[in-house]
Design an enzyme around this catalytic site. Structure first.
Site, mmCIF file in Angstrom:
data_model
loop_
_atom_site.group_PDB
_atom_site.id
_atom_site.type_symbol
_atom_site.label_atom_id
_atom_site.label_comp_id
_atom_site.label_asym_id
_atom_site.label_seq_id
_atom_site.Cartn_x
_atom_site.Cartn_y
_atom_site.Cartn_z
ATOM 1 C CE LYS A 116 30.267 36.759 34.598
ATOM 2 N NZ LYS A 116 30.035 37.684 35.738
ATOM 3 C CG ASP A 176 29.919 41.269 34.346
ATOM 4 O OD1 ASP A 176 30.155 42.444 34.643
ATOM 5 O OD2 ASP A 176 29.665 40.381 35.192
ATOM 6 N NE ARG A 203 33.188 46.268 35.553
ATOM 7 C CZ ARG A 203 32.249 45.308 35.645
ATOM 8 N NH1 ARG A 203 32.363 44.191 34.952
ATOM 9 N NH2 ARG A 203 31.202 45.482 36.407
HETATM 10 C C1 LIG Z 1 35.381 45.265 39.083
HETATM 11 C C2 LIG Z 1 35.917 44.220 38.156
HETATM 12 C C3 LIG Z 1 35.093 43.707 37.175
HETATM 13 C C4 LIG Z 1 35.586 42.751 36.273
HETATM 14 N N1 LIG Z 1 34.794 42.343 35.224
HETATM 15 C C5 LIG Z 1 35.309 41.512 34.305
HETATM 16 C C6 LIG Z 1 34.586 41.175 33.120
HETATM 17 O O1 LIG Z 1 33.460 41.618 32.897
HETATM 18 N N2 LIG Z 1 35.172 40.342 32.230
HETATM 19 C C7 LIG Z 1 36.449 39.841 32.415
HETATM 20 O O2 LIG Z 1 36.946 39.118 31.542
HETATM 21 N N3 LIG Z 1 37.133 40.129 33.537
HETATM 22 C C8 LIG Z 1 36.609 40.944 34.477
HETATM 23 N N4 LIG Z 1 37.339 41.260 35.589
HETATM 24 C C9 LIG Z 1 38.562 40.474 35.903
HETATM 25 C C10 LIG Z 1 39.795 41.088 35.285
HETATM 26 O O3 LIG Z 1 39.733 40.930 33.897
HETATM 27 C C11 LIG Z 1 41.076 40.422 35.810
HETATM 28 O O4 LIG Z 1 41.089 39.088 35.471
HETATM 29 C C12 LIG Z 1 41.261 40.510 37.311
HETATM 30 O O5 LIG Z 1 40.856 41.741 37.800
HETATM 31 C C13 LIG Z 1 42.733 40.316 37.669
HETATM 32 O O6 LIG Z 1 43.519 41.279 37.004
HETATM 33 P P1 LIG Z 1 44.186 42.556 37.699
HETATM 34 O O7 LIG Z 1 43.971 43.733 36.810
HETATM 35 O O8 LIG Z 1 43.675 42.717 39.059
HETATM 36 O O9 LIG Z 1 45.735 42.252 37.615
HETATM 37 P P2 LIG Z 1 46.590 41.022 38.165
HETATM 38 O O10 LIG Z 1 47.960 41.259 37.628
HETATM 39 O O11 LIG Z 1 45.947 39.721 37.871
HETATM 40 O O12 LIG Z 1 46.549 41.238 39.702
HETATM 41 C C14 LIG Z 1 47.205 42.341 40.320
HETATM 42 C C15 LIG Z 1 47.416 42.007 41.777
HETATM 43 O O13 LIG Z 1 46.125 41.981 42.410
HETATM 44 C C16 LIG Z 1 46.028 40.893 43.296
HETATM 45 N N5 LIG Z 1 44.861 40.065 42.895
HETATM 46 C C17 LIG Z 1 44.283 40.000 41.687
HETATM 47 N N6 LIG Z 1 43.207 39.171 41.725
HETATM 48 C C18 LIG Z 1 43.143 38.696 42.982
HETATM 49 C C19 LIG Z 1 42.255 37.796 43.661
HETATM 50 N N7 LIG Z 1 41.227 37.223 43.044
HETATM 51 N N8 LIG Z 1 42.479 37.561 44.984
HETATM 52 C C20 LIG Z 1 43.507 38.139 45.634
HETATM 53 N N9 LIG Z 1 44.364 39.000 45.058
HETATM 54 C C21 LIG Z 1 44.186 39.271 43.742
HETATM 55 C C22 LIG Z 1 47.341 40.165 43.247
HETATM 56 O O14 LIG Z 1 48.145 40.590 44.341
HETATM 57 C C23 LIG Z 1 47.995 40.620 41.962
HETATM 58 O O15 LIG Z 1 49.370 40.668 42.055
HETATM 59 C C24 LIG Z 1 36.900 42.246 36.460
HETATM 60 C C25 LIG Z 1 37.716 42.768 37.453
HETATM 61 C C26 LIG Z 1 37.263 43.746 38.281
HETATM 62 C C27 LIG Z 1 38.193 44.327 39.300
#
Ligand SMILES: Cc1cc2nc3c(=O)[nH]c(=O)nc-3n(C[C@H](O)[C@H](O)[C@H](O)COP(=O)(O)OP(=O)(O)OC[C@H]3O[C@@H](n4cnc5c(N)ncnc54)[C@H](O)[C@@H]3O)c2cc1C
Length: 304
Positions: free
Chosen positions: A92, A126, A176
């Protein structure tokens, strides 16, 4: 956000550190570098790759960047000692001073870049909140000119992201794609789940249809299914994409079959002593996570 999640976030400042610690345990490899390394070895044993992140907060004075710089350098040195470990790192830029002075941040990042380059390490920058999107992308681009194994992150909720995807595709930069974790205003970001999903699909296809390398970073089963079908139908090979997930999110039932089917799946592995601030910040930024946290807490016996 539902009322329960709001309530949980409101109570956070008075929640005992122990309680947050119970929750954080699930999402964080541990406080020490060795914890992170061992966790990635375990993931590797199950066929997953890693991306290691040193936990830390945005730094507001130049001296404050010394600690994260030391930790990242230690991490890269240690990775040099473990050439069999299948992992990259995630960085970051606000930890390296982006909020203080962009050029100062670049000089810091360049040191990490050069060390990483020596051991052929994949380095992902990130993406943080929208106040630093442009500066972050400019540093990715500058770094990529020196070392091609530097990747970017694009957030599907931002209106600007479509243009950014095209811009990065032209430079053949590994992306990503995630939804985005920060709270952004409606003037610059989609707010509804459906709009963000729709844009995620649109942005992902810009890359996949044009030969760019895409990290599909989501736990949303709808999106994973959608891309799995699209990729199969188009005959896109594993050289062009991977799936990514955060450590601790319970979707092994989807990820393990992908790995078993020969797909690349990378897990984001945060570690370090700043876990408390990280966990609290995640909850405040996206109170919906509070719902997962509570679910996890009650499921703890079964999971541990
Ligand atoms: C590898 C990776 C790197 C990332 N890097 C960044 C970044 O650099 N900048 C940034 O802004 N965001 C980053 N994110 C976070 C991302 O933007 C989302 O906020 C986060 O992944 C939740 O969104 P989702 O796509 O999983 O969908 P959502 O609709 O939020 O979640 C889908 C389903 O996944 C499950 N879920 C999601 N999160 C969790 C949790 N924490 N614990 C348990 N269950 C959960 C729930 O069941 C939910 O219904 C990253 C995410 C991942 C996977």
């Amino acid at each position: 956000m539902n009322w329960l999640n709001k309530l949980i976030v409101g109570l956070m400042p008075i929640a005992p550190k122990f309680l947050i610690g119970q929750v954080a345990k699930r999402y964080i490899a541990g406080e020490e570098l060795e914890d992170g390394i061992q966790r990635v070895y375990k993931l590797n044993d199950h066929g997953f790759l890693g991306t290691m992140d040193v936990l830390g907060e945005s730094i507001t004075d130049k001296a404050g960047t010394e600690k994260p710089m030391r930790l990242y350098k230690n991490l890269i040195r240690e990775l040099g000692e473990h050439p069999d470990l299948r992992t990259g790192i995630s960085v970051k830029l606000t930890q390296l001073g982006l909020n203080i002075d962009k050029e100062f941040c670049w000089e810091n990042f360049k040191e990490i870049l050069e060390m990483g380059q020596e051991i052929d390490l994949l380095i992902r920058i990130d993406m943080e909140d929208s106040s630093v999107t442009e500066d972050t992308l400019q540093i990715v681009e500058r770094a990529h000119e020196i070392y091609p194994k530097v990747g970017a992150v694009i957030q599907a909720y931002l209106h600007r992201s479509e243009e950014d995807m095209h811009r990065l595709l032209e430079q053949d930069i590994n992306v990503r794609l995630c939804k985005g974790i920060y709270k952004e205003s409606a003037s610059i970001a989609y707010q509804s789940k459906e709009e963000v999903r729709e844009n995620f699909i649109k942005l992902g296809k810009i890359y996949l249809a044009n030969g760019g390398y895409l990290g599909i970073a989501t736990h949303d089963e709808y999106l994973i299914d959608h891309f799995r079908t699209y990729i199969e139908n188009k005959g896109i090979t594993t050289d062009n994409y991977e799936y990514q997930a955060l450590l601790g999110v319970p979707i092994e039932h989807i990820l393990q079959p992908l790995v078993d089917d020969g797909k690349t799946v990378r897990i984001y592995v945060p570690f370090g002593e700043d876990w408390y601030a990280y966990s609290s910040r995640r909850l405040k930024e996206n109170p919906d996570i509070a719902g997962y946290v509570i679910k996890d807490f009650f499921k703890r016996d079964k999971l541990s």
